[in-house]
Design a protein around this motif. Structure first.
Motif, PDB file in Angstrom:
ATOM      1  N   MET A   1      -1.813 -17.738  -9.537  1.00 50.30           N
ATOM      2  CA  MET A   1      -1.562 -19.070  -9.475  1.00 50.30           C
ATOM      3  C   MET A   1      -2.857 -20.112  -9.160  1.00 50.30           C
ATOM      4  SD  MET A   1       0.560 -21.749 -10.103  1.00 50.30           S
ATOM      5  CE  MET A   1       0.740 -23.223  -9.880  1.00 50.30           C
ATOM      6  N   ARG A   2      -3.616 -19.514  -8.414  1.00 49.85           N
ATOM      7  CA  ARG A   2      -4.793 -20.261  -7.994  1.00 49.85           C
ATOM      8  C   ARG A   2      -6.020 -20.297  -9.258  1.00 49.85           C
ATOM      9  NH1 ARG A   2      -6.679 -17.707  -2.722  1.00 49.85           N
ATOM     10  NH2 ARG A   2      -4.448 -16.565  -2.580  1.00 49.85           N
ATOM     11  N   TRP A   3      -5.833 -19.158  -9.947  1.00 51.26           N
ATOM     12  CA  TRP A   3      -6.697 -18.925 -11.120  1.00 51.26           C
ATOM     13  C   TRP A   3      -6.217 -20.013 -12.102  1.00 51.26           C
ATOM     14  CZ3 TRP A   3     -10.943 -16.145 -11.062  1.00 51.26           C
ATOM     15  CH2 TRP A   3     -11.247 -15.293 -10.029  1.00 51.26           C
ATOM     16  N   ARG A   4      -5.260 -20.380 -12.136  1.00 51.49           N
ATOM     17  CA  ARG A   4      -4.840 -21.425 -13.106  1.00 51.49           C
ATOM     18  C   ARG A   4      -5.635 -22.822 -12.958  1.00 51.49           C
ATOM     19  NH1 ARG A   4       1.598 -20.381 -14.083  1.00 51.49           N
ATOM     20  NH2 ARG A   4       1.373 -18.291 -14.832  1.00 51.49           N
ATOM     21  N   LEU A   5      -5.964 -23.206 -11.715  1.00 48.71           N
ATOM     22  CA  LEU A   5      -6.420 -24.376 -11.228  1.00 48.71           C
ATOM     23  C   LEU A   5      -7.743 -24.466 -12.118  1.00 48.71           C
ATOM     24  CD1 LEU A   5      -5.229 -24.783  -7.564  1.00 48.71           C
ATOM     25  CD2 LEU A   5      -4.305 -26.051  -9.729  1.00 48.71           C
ATOM     26  N   SER A  54      -6.117 -12.073 -14.977  1.00 53.24           N
ATOM     27  CA  SER A  54      -5.997 -12.151 -13.657  1.00 53.24           C
ATOM     28  C   SER A  54      -4.564 -12.494 -13.663  1.00 53.24           C
ATOM     29  CB  SER A  54      -6.886 -13.081 -12.992  1.00 53.24           C
ATOM     30  OG  SER A  54      -6.611 -14.477 -13.249  1.00 53.24           O
ATOM     31  N   GLU A  55      -4.218 -13.377 -14.605  1.00 55.47           N
ATOM     32  CA  GLU A  55      -2.609 -13.673 -14.593  1.00 55.47           C
ATOM     33  C   GLU A  55      -1.772 -12.646 -15.392  1.00 55.47           C
ATOM     34  OE1 GLU A  55      -1.027 -16.547 -13.601  1.00 55.47           O
ATOM     35  OE2 GLU A  55      -2.936 -17.028 -12.663  1.00 55.47           O
TER      36      GLU A  55
END
Length: 69
Positions: A1-5, A54-55
């Protein structure tokens, strides 16, 4: 989820119009606006290439069905 930021970075960069809505400084005879837009596209593609694998390695789990009340 942090990668989506990370995907928010190019979006914010494009939404702030006064940051790039100018003709100067020109680079190689091309207005700053066009160089900024091109750079944002390249950065967006690079961030997407970073986030997508990563997702993909973390599949979304489906929620269990709720019992009828």
């Amino acid at each position: 989820m942090r990668w989506r930021l990370l995907l928010v970075i190019p979006l914010v960069g494009i939404l702030i119009g006064p940051l790039y809505a100018r003709h100067y400084p020109a680079f190689l005879g091309v207005a700053f606006f066009y160089w900024y837009e091109l750079t944002c596209m390249v950065v967006s593609a690079a961030i997407t290439m970073l986030v997508f694998p990563s997702e993909r390695s973390h599949p979304v789990r489906s929620r269990p069905a709720r019992a009828a009340e």
